[in-house]
Scaffold this active site. Structure first.
Site, PDB file in Angstrom:
ATOM      1  N   GLY A  27       0.843  -1.200   0.000  1.00  3.43           N
ATOM      2  CA  GLY A  27       0.000   0.000   0.000  1.00  3.43           C
ATOM      3  C   GLY A  27       0.877   1.249   0.000  1.00  3.43           C
ATOM      4  O   GLY A  27       2.090   1.166   0.215  1.00  3.43           O
ATOM      5  N   THR A  29       1.258   3.856   2.050  1.00  4.30           N
ATOM      6  CA  THR A  29       1.981   4.279   3.260  1.00  4.30           C
ATOM      7  C   THR A  29       3.183   3.353   3.495  1.00  4.30           C
ATOM      8  O   THR A  29       4.290   3.821   3.802  1.00  4.30           O
ATOM      9  CB  THR A  29       1.033   4.266   4.486  1.00  4.30           C
ATOM     10  OG1 THR A  29      -0.253   4.748   4.078  1.00  4.30           O
ATOM     11  CG2 THR A  29       1.556   5.136   5.598  1.00  4.30           C
ATOM     12  N   ASP A  73       3.449  -2.005   8.377  1.00  7.70           N
ATOM     13  CA  ASP A  73       2.439  -2.035   7.306  1.00  7.70           C
ATOM     14  C   ASP A  73       1.389  -0.950   7.539  1.00  7.70           C
ATOM     15  O   ASP A  73       1.242  -0.455   8.669  1.00  7.70           O
ATOM     16  CB  ASP A  73       1.767  -3.422   7.277  1.00  7.70           C
ATOM     17  CG  ASP A  73       1.074  -3.708   5.945  1.00  7.70           C
ATOM     18  OD1 ASP A  73       1.045  -2.825   5.061  1.00  7.70           O
ATOM     19  OD2 ASP A  73       0.557  -4.831   5.783  1.00  7.70           O
ATOM     20  N   LYS A  86      -7.898  -4.727   6.807  1.00  7.17           N
ATOM     21  CA  LYS A  86      -6.954  -4.516   5.718  1.00  7.17           C
ATOM     22  C   LYS A  86      -7.425  -5.254   4.467  1.00  7.17           C
ATOM     23  O   LYS A  86      -8.382  -5.992   4.499  1.00  7.17           O
ATOM     24  CB  LYS A  86      -5.566  -5.023   6.141  1.00  7.17           C
ATOM     25  CG  LYS A  86      -4.923  -4.112   7.175  1.00  7.17           C
ATOM     26  CD  LYS A  86      -3.588  -4.645   7.666  1.00  7.17           C
ATOM     27  CE  LYS A  86      -2.601  -4.943   6.585  1.00  7.17           C
ATOM     28  NZ  LYS A  86      -2.278  -3.813   5.700  1.00  7.17           N
ATOM     29  N   GLY A  87      -6.707  -5.007   3.380  1.00  8.77           N
ATOM     30  CA  GLY A  87      -7.028  -5.734   2.160  1.00  8.77           C
ATOM     31  C   GLY A  87      -7.538  -4.850   1.046  1.00  8.77           C
ATOM     32  O   GLY A  87      -7.913  -5.342  -0.012  1.00  8.77           O
ATOM     33  N   GLY A  88      -7.524  -3.523   1.295  1.00  2.28           N
ATOM     34  CA  GLY A  88      -7.925  -2.605   0.231  1.00  2.28           C
ATOM     35  C   GLY A  88      -7.106  -2.834  -1.033  1.00  2.28           C
ATOM     36  O   GLY A  88      -7.611  -2.714  -2.151  1.00  2.28           O
ATOM     37  N   GLU A  95      -0.056 -10.208   3.978  1.00  2.33           N
ATOM     38  CA  GLU A  95       0.138  -9.189   5.019  1.00  2.33           C
ATOM     39  C   GLU A  95      -0.113  -9.783   6.396  1.00  2.33           C
ATOM     40  O   GLU A  95       0.581  -9.469   7.360  1.00  2.33           O
ATOM     41  CB  GLU A  95      -0.806  -8.004   4.791  1.00  2.33           C
ATOM     42  CG  GLU A  95      -0.405  -7.146   3.608  1.00  2.33           C
ATOM     43  CD  GLU A  95      -1.415  -6.053   3.300  1.00  2.33           C
ATOM     44  OE1 GLU A  95      -0.987  -5.000   2.831  1.00  2.33           O
ATOM     45  OE2 GLU A  95      -2.623  -6.249   3.523  1.00  2.33           O
ATOM     46  N   LYS A 113      -7.757   6.992   9.274  1.00  2.00           N
ATOM     47  CA  LYS A 113      -7.849   5.523   9.396  1.00  2.00           C
ATOM     48  C   LYS A 113      -8.348   5.115  10.788  1.00  2.00           C
ATOM     49  O   LYS A 113      -8.721   3.972  11.003  1.00  2.00           O
ATOM     50  CB  LYS A 113      -6.480   4.881   9.152  1.00  2.00           C
ATOM     51  CG  LYS A 113      -5.813   5.242   7.828  1.00  2.00           C
ATOM     52  CD  LYS A 113      -6.484   4.551   6.697  1.00  2.00           C
ATOM     53  CE  LYS A 113      -5.911   4.863   5.344  1.00  2.00           C
ATOM     54  NZ  LYS A 113      -4.793   4.061   4.947  1.00  2.00           N
TER      55      LYS A 113
END
Ligand code: 5RP
Length: 216
Positions: A27, A29, A73, A86-88, A95, A113
């Site tokens: 991702g 970030t 992460d 998570k998982g976008g 992950e 977030k």
């Protein structure tokens, strides 16, 4: 928000020491964090093919090992019990593995977030392509309507593991849904990360807020 992402990505660097094996998230970030790592003497474990490619281009040596010192992460959502969704980006299974196998799991994200509690959330679920429509029905009985994630060409999105992703919407009880979903045949795992995050670094306008689980 990019400057806030940069700020948390920089803050996470304080947890990294030369010689460490570092789990590398996926991702935007996590990618900023990776850029900060290029001058460190570490080895990485990549959580996606995209991260692997970026790490190689930055000259970060990669290994595949379950002995990880620190994983860093991003997340889509985090609440005050440090539960993550998570998982976008579709990398949730790898992950989760680099999170699970790390001595310390650090999550970095910007202020939007952060949520006090999880309610009415979308939970990504990685599913085997075989009989996936049947799995979708089972997910419905587990509590959520789930739709097959498509790529930009309108074809099913394929994860790095060769699987499909279902996005399960309006999940009221995120933890209960996760517990039911992971037991279903055809489900590889969900994007709900329970009891994994040790430290969450939240980028706010006034600085970086640190939330910790009791362990540290
Ligand atoms: C990918 C993820 C990412 O960590 C999550 O989507 C956050 O991404 P970004 O830092 O771009 O907001 O879970 O599967």
């Amino acid at each position: 928000m990019d400057w806030l992402k940069r700020k948390v990505a920089l803050e996470a660097l304080n947890w990294i020491e030369d010689g460490m094996t570092v789990g590398l998230g996926s991702g935007s970030t996590a990618e900023l964090f990776l850029h900060n790592l290029k001058d460190k003497n570490i080895q990485g474990v990549a959580s996606s093919k995209k991260t692997e490619k970026l790490a190689r281009s930055l000259g970060i040596p990669l290994v595949e090992t379950g002995k990880i010192d620190v994983t860093v992460d991003g997340t889509d959502v985090v609440d005050n019990s440090l539960t993550l969704i998570k998982g976008g980006g579709g990398s949730l299974v790898r992950e989760k593995l680099v999170a699970y196998h790390a001595d310390i799991y650090i999550v970095i994200g910007t202020k939007e977030k952060w949520k006090k509690t999880l309610h009415d959330e979308t939970v990504p679920v990685e599913v085997l392509p075989f009989l996936h429509e049947g799995t979708k029905e089972l997910l419905l009985s587990a509590g959520s309507y789930c739709s097959l994630r498509l790529d930009t060409n309108g074809y099913p999105f394929i994860s790095d593991n060769g699987n499909f992703i279902y996005d399960c919407t309006n999940v009221k009880e995120v933890r209960a849904f996760h517990e039911k979903a992971v037991r279903l045949p055809g489900v590889v795992n969900t994007g709900v990360f329970l009891n994994l995050a040790d430290v969450v670094l939240i980028g706010e306008d006034t600085g970086v807020r640190t939330e910790r689980r009791n362990k540290l």
